[in-house]
Design an enzyme around this catalytic site. Sequence first.
Site, PDB file in Angstrom:
ATOM      1  N   ARG A 154       0.824  -1.200   0.000  1.00  0.00           N
ATOM      2  CA  ARG A 154       0.000   0.000   0.000  1.00  0.00           C
ATOM      3  C   ARG A 154       0.856   1.247   0.000  1.00  0.00           C
ATOM      4  O   ARG A 154       2.049   1.212   0.301  1.00  0.00           O
ATOM      5  CB  ARG A 154      -0.910   0.022   1.209  1.00  0.00           C
ATOM      6  CG  ARG A 154      -0.149   0.260   2.512  1.00  0.00           C
ATOM      7  CD  ARG A 154      -1.016   0.894   3.561  1.00  0.00           C
ATOM      8  NE  ARG A 154      -0.201   1.501   4.602  1.00  0.00           N
ATOM      9  CZ  ARG A 154      -0.699   2.194   5.602  1.00  0.00           C
ATOM     10  NH1 ARG A 154      -1.995   2.378   5.708  1.00  0.00           N
ATOM     11  NH2 ARG A 154       0.088   2.729   6.508  1.00  0.00           N
ATOM     12  N   LEU A 155       0.213   2.332  -0.349  1.00  0.00           N
ATOM     13  CA  LEU A 155       0.763   3.657  -0.139  1.00  0.00           C
ATOM     14  C   LEU A 155      -0.158   4.383   0.838  1.00  0.00           C
ATOM     15  O   LEU A 155      -1.378   4.198   0.805  1.00  0.00           O
ATOM     16  CB  LEU A 155       0.840   4.443  -1.451  1.00  0.00           C
ATOM     17  CG  LEU A 155       1.719   3.866  -2.561  1.00  0.00           C
ATOM     18  CD1 LEU A 155       1.636   4.747  -3.805  1.00  0.00           C
ATOM     19  CD2 LEU A 155       3.160   3.728  -2.106  1.00  0.00           C
ATOM     20  N   ASP A 156       0.410   5.220   1.684  1.00  0.00           N
ATOM     21  CA  ASP A 156      -0.417   6.001   2.597  1.00  0.00           C
ATOM     22  C   ASP A 156      -1.361   6.899   1.810  1.00  0.00           C
ATOM     23  O   ASP A 156      -1.107   7.230   0.646  1.00  0.00           O
ATOM     24  CB  ASP A 156       0.458   6.861   3.510  1.00  0.00           C
ATOM     25  CG  ASP A 156       1.339   6.028   4.422  1.00  0.00           C
ATOM     26  OD1 ASP A 156       0.927   4.932   4.795  1.00  0.00           O
ATOM     27  OD2 ASP A 156       2.451   6.496   4.745  1.00  0.00           O
ATOM     28  N   LYS A 157      -2.421   7.317   2.451  1.00  0.00           N
ATOM     29  CA  LYS A 157      -3.434   8.138   1.793  1.00  0.00           C
ATOM     30  C   LYS A 157      -2.824   9.315   1.036  1.00  0.00           C
ATOM     31  O   LYS A 157      -3.169   9.568  -0.125  1.00  0.00           O
ATOM     32  CB  LYS A 157      -4.425   8.664   2.845  1.00  0.00           C
ATOM     33  CG  LYS A 157      -5.442   9.661   2.298  1.00  0.00           C
ATOM     34  CD  LYS A 157      -6.276  10.273   3.417  1.00  0.00           C
ATOM     35  CE  LYS A 157      -7.182  11.373   2.875  1.00  0.00           C
ATOM     36  NZ  LYS A 157      -7.942  12.052   3.950  1.00  0.00           N
ATOM     37  N   THR A 159       0.301   9.808   0.090  1.00  0.00           N
ATOM     38  CA  THR A 159       1.460   9.494  -0.746  1.00  0.00           C
ATOM     39  C   THR A 159       0.966   9.128  -2.141  1.00  0.00           C
ATOM     40  O   THR A 159       0.028   8.345  -2.285  1.00  0.00           O
ATOM     41  CB  THR A 159       2.267   8.329  -0.156  1.00  0.00           C
ATOM     42  OG1 THR A 159       2.749   8.709   1.139  1.00  0.00           O
ATOM     43  CG2 THR A 159       3.452   7.969  -1.036  1.00  0.00           C
TER      44      THR A 159
END
Length: 329
Positions: A154-157, A159
Site C-alpha cells: 500500500r501507499l499512505d493516503k 502518498t
Amino acid sequence: MPADDDLLAVPVADPTADAAELREQRVDDSLHGQRLDKALVAMAPEFSRSHLQALLARGHVRLDGQVADTAARRVRLGQRLQLELVPTEESQAFRPQAMNLAVLFEDEHLLVLDKPAGLVVHPAPGHWSGTLLNGLLAHHPAAAALPRAGIVHRLDKDTSGVMMVGKTLPAVTALVRDIAARSVQRRYLALADGLPAEPAFTVDAPIGRDPQVRVRMAVVSVAAGGKPARTDVQLLAHDGRIGAYACRLHTGRTHQIRVHMAHSGLPLVADAVYGGRPALGLSRQALHAAELALAHPVTRAPLHFRCLPPGDFSAAWAAVAGLLGLPEA
C-alpha cells in the site's frame, strides 16, 4: 493497517446486505419497563448493543410510529416497537465503486497504477468507502474473490505514485512471495526539512507501533515488537534548509520512510504526524513512489515502471532541485 509486507484475507460483503430489514413487535410483559436499548437487544440479539444504540441515535427506531432516539427511555406494555436494520458503514467497505484509475500496465494477472494523493488504499474506520479497494472491485469484479481485492502493498493516503495489484490468486501469491524475498524494488522521492551529515546513508532500524502515540509508528527495539526495516537515502539537492531525496526501500513497514527520515532528524515536509512543517506550498507529506521494478508474477519477465509526481509535488521539488526529471537509479 498492517505493514506492506503482510497480506490478510478480508471478507467480501454479502451483496444481499444492502437492503434494510424492518422488525416490529409489541412490548410484552418481559420488556415492560425496560430501557429502550435493552428492548432492542431482545428484539435483535445477533447485533451488539452499541450497534443498536447507533441505529437508535440515527433515527431508525420508532415507538408507536414516532422516532425514539433516547437509549434510556423506558418502554411500556403494548407499545409498538419498530427497528429498521440498515447496512452499517463498514458493510460498504467491500462494494464496487467506479472510479478513474490511472493504469500504467495491465494484463490478466497484474495491474500497475499511479495512485493519486488523497486516495485511501484499504477500508478502515473513517474510510469505509471511496477507497482504492472499492475502485478495484468495480474495475475488476473477479477481485472480489482475492484477499484484499489483490492489494499486496500500500501507499499512505497522502502518498502518490506507482502501485502493483495482483488480479489472480497465483499472481497475488507470487507478488507476496517476491515482496517477502526483497526482490521487488521500490524507489521514492521525498522532500525533507534539514540536511544530513552525509549525502548518502542507510537507516537500518526496526519499526513498530509507537508506545506513546498508538496512531503512529516509531523506531522501537525488536524486543518491544519492532520489525526489521531498512531504507537507503540519497540527498540529490538542497536549498540550505530543505533537501530533495531519493529513498530506496529494502523492507515495507508501515510509514517506513516517514519514520526513518524523522528518526534521522529529517522529517518530511508537511508530515504533521512525524513533525514535518508545511512548506513549498505542500499541505500533505512530501512523498512520491517514483519507481517500481519487479518480475512479472506469472511470466517472470522483468518489468520497470517510472511515474512522475503530481503537480503540487513537482512544483515543490522544482523550488529545491530544479525541473523534475526522475533521477537515474
